[in-house]
Scaffold this active site. Sequence first.
Site, PDB file in Angstrom:
ATOM      1  N   ASN A  97       9.466   5.082   2.753  1.00  0.00           N
ATOM      2  CA  ASN A  97       9.424   4.486   4.080  1.00  0.00           C
ATOM      3  C   ASN A  97      10.785   3.901   4.438  1.00  0.00           C
ATOM      4  O   ASN A  97      11.621   3.669   3.572  1.00  0.00           O
ATOM      5  CB  ASN A  97       8.392   3.355   4.104  1.00  0.00           C
ATOM      6  CG  ASN A  97       6.989   3.822   3.842  1.00  0.00           C
ATOM      7  OD1 ASN A  97       6.271   4.200   4.747  1.00  0.00           O
ATOM      8  ND2 ASN A  97       6.574   3.783   2.583  1.00  0.00           N
ATOM      9  N   HIS A 151       9.194   7.727   7.854  1.00  0.00           N
ATOM     10  CA  HIS A 151       9.768   7.899   6.523  1.00  0.00           C
ATOM     11  C   HIS A 151      11.208   8.374   6.702  1.00  0.00           C
ATOM     12  O   HIS A 151      11.547   9.008   7.702  1.00  0.00           O
ATOM     13  CB  HIS A 151       8.963   8.917   5.719  1.00  0.00           C
ATOM     14  CG  HIS A 151       7.649   8.379   5.241  1.00  0.00           C
ATOM     15  ND1 HIS A 151       7.188   8.557   3.963  1.00  0.00           N
ATOM     16  CD2 HIS A 151       6.699   7.648   5.868  1.00  0.00           C
ATOM     17  CE1 HIS A 151       6.015   7.967   3.824  1.00  0.00           C
ATOM     18  NE2 HIS A 151       5.693   7.417   4.969  1.00  0.00           N
ATOM     19  N   HIS A 161       5.374   4.806  12.669  1.00  0.00           N
ATOM     20  CA  HIS A 161       5.538   4.747  11.209  1.00  0.00           C
ATOM     21  C   HIS A 161       6.471   5.876  10.795  1.00  0.00           C
ATOM     22  O   HIS A 161       6.157   7.055  11.015  1.00  0.00           O
ATOM     23  CB  HIS A 161       4.154   4.912  10.557  1.00  0.00           C
ATOM     24  CG  HIS A 161       4.166   4.964   9.066  1.00  0.00           C
ATOM     25  ND1 HIS A 161       3.725   3.920   8.279  1.00  0.00           N
ATOM     26  CD2 HIS A 161       4.549   5.933   8.202  1.00  0.00           C
ATOM     27  CE1 HIS A 161       3.830   4.254   7.001  1.00  0.00           C
ATOM     28  NE2 HIS A 161       4.341   5.475   6.927  1.00  0.00           N
ATOM     29  N   ARG A 220       0.817  -1.205   0.000  1.00  0.00           N
ATOM     30  CA  ARG A 220       0.000   0.000   0.000  1.00  0.00           C
ATOM     31  C   ARG A 220       0.859   1.268   0.000  1.00  0.00           C
ATOM     32  O   ARG A 220       0.988   1.962  -0.999  1.00  0.00           O
ATOM     33  CB  ARG A 220      -0.951  -0.002   1.216  1.00  0.00           C
ATOM     34  CG  ARG A 220      -2.138   0.968   1.066  1.00  0.00           C
ATOM     35  CD  ARG A 220      -1.830   2.400   1.445  1.00  0.00           C
ATOM     36  NE  ARG A 220      -1.381   2.573   2.809  1.00  0.00           N
ATOM     37  CZ  ARG A 220      -1.010   3.722   3.330  1.00  0.00           C
ATOM     38  NH1 ARG A 220      -1.020   4.829   2.576  1.00  0.00           N
ATOM     39  NH2 ARG A 220      -0.575   3.806   4.574  1.00  0.00           N
ATOM     40  N   ASP A 221       1.505   1.548   1.107  1.00  0.00           N
ATOM     41  CA  ASP A 221       2.244   2.806   1.238  1.00  0.00           C
ATOM     42  C   ASP A 221       3.480   2.830   0.351  1.00  0.00           C
ATOM     43  O   ASP A 221       3.963   3.906  -0.008  1.00  0.00           O
ATOM     44  CB  ASP A 221       2.644   3.024   2.702  1.00  0.00           C
ATOM     45  CG  ASP A 221       2.955   4.475   3.004  1.00  0.00           C
ATOM     46  OD1 ASP A 221       2.569   5.343   2.209  1.00  0.00           O
ATOM     47  OD2 ASP A 221       3.593   4.742   4.037  1.00  0.00           O
ATOM     48  N   CYS A 252       4.308   9.909  -0.051  1.00  0.00           N
ATOM     49  CA  CYS A 252       2.894  10.194   0.141  1.00  0.00           C
ATOM     50  C   CYS A 252       2.441  11.134  -0.957  1.00  0.00           C
ATOM     51  O   CYS A 252       3.020  12.220  -1.111  1.00  0.00           O
ATOM     52  CB  CYS A 252       2.643  10.812   1.515  1.00  0.00           C
ATOM     53  SG  CYS A 252       0.916  11.258   1.783  1.00  0.00           S
TER      54      CYS A 252
END
Length: 306
Positions: free
Chosen positions: A255, A215, A213, A21-22, A246
């Site tokens: 990430n 980055h 989470h 996903r990310d 993002c």
Amino acid sequence: MSQNSEYNKVDYIEICEVGPRDGLQNEEKLLTVDQKVELIEEVVAAGAKIIEVGSFVHPKAVPQMADTDEVARKLKRFDGVEYRALIMNLKGVERAEANGIMKAKLTVSASRAHSLSNLNKTPEEAVRGFAEVANFAANKGIVLSGAISTGFGYPNEGIIPIEDIYPIIDSYLEIGVTELSLSDTTGMANPQQVYDYAKAVKEKYPQILWNLHFHNTRGMGLANVVAGMQAGITRFDACFGGLGGCPFAPGASGNIATEDVVHMVNAMGVRTDYDLDKLITLAKKVQDYVGREVSSFILKAGKSLV
């Protein structure tokens, strides 16, 4: 460093793989459904117990995730593995349920300016707006988690004070969400801030299962993981190959790479469920699929561990 050093506050961490996903949502090259399914199943084989398989959002908003329904239907499910997806509204959780995804993640921005400009709502109002989603999920047996994006800072505002985070957490609790991620979407966090914020939310909200989470926008992602561990956090998101960013946070780079995190904590004597060699093989495949060099340090330099 000795494996029994007091430096280590935990001896095991759980890593959620957010690559499908990310990681892929910001890639120019669109992978096929079969490629996505293959990556998900291979990361399970490498040890993942929590995987973010995609997002049920409007295809025009994030075209890279337009096929999440098909990916979810085609996946082979493995016992003991949590498959979750990002949702933004009632339609999203309905799609999740229809495709057998029984864990869904909501997200709001901690930045008031960001939230007001995009949604015309404060972050607290945005969370309370998920009440209909929460009711549907409860009736269908779907578990909801929440994310507080830009939880450490936003470029137009600077550092987000921890006092601004508390009302958002309270709003999530009001709708029954007790698993939350504090997310450094814009890569502005530093280790001291991470330690202070993680310690504060753990102490103030012991009923919440906390996740971090990060980055690696400014090169502090791995250091921030260690700071979170020192504060007692044991759950972290990471992404195969260090893909991502993002679409709604300009300048936010990828990430932290799953294989980099696993390599680091293994060297510290901290356990994970992952097979590092399988992760490295997977990251190489990811690099081939997206058609560009990824940001994984271990992919470039190799392991320092035998």
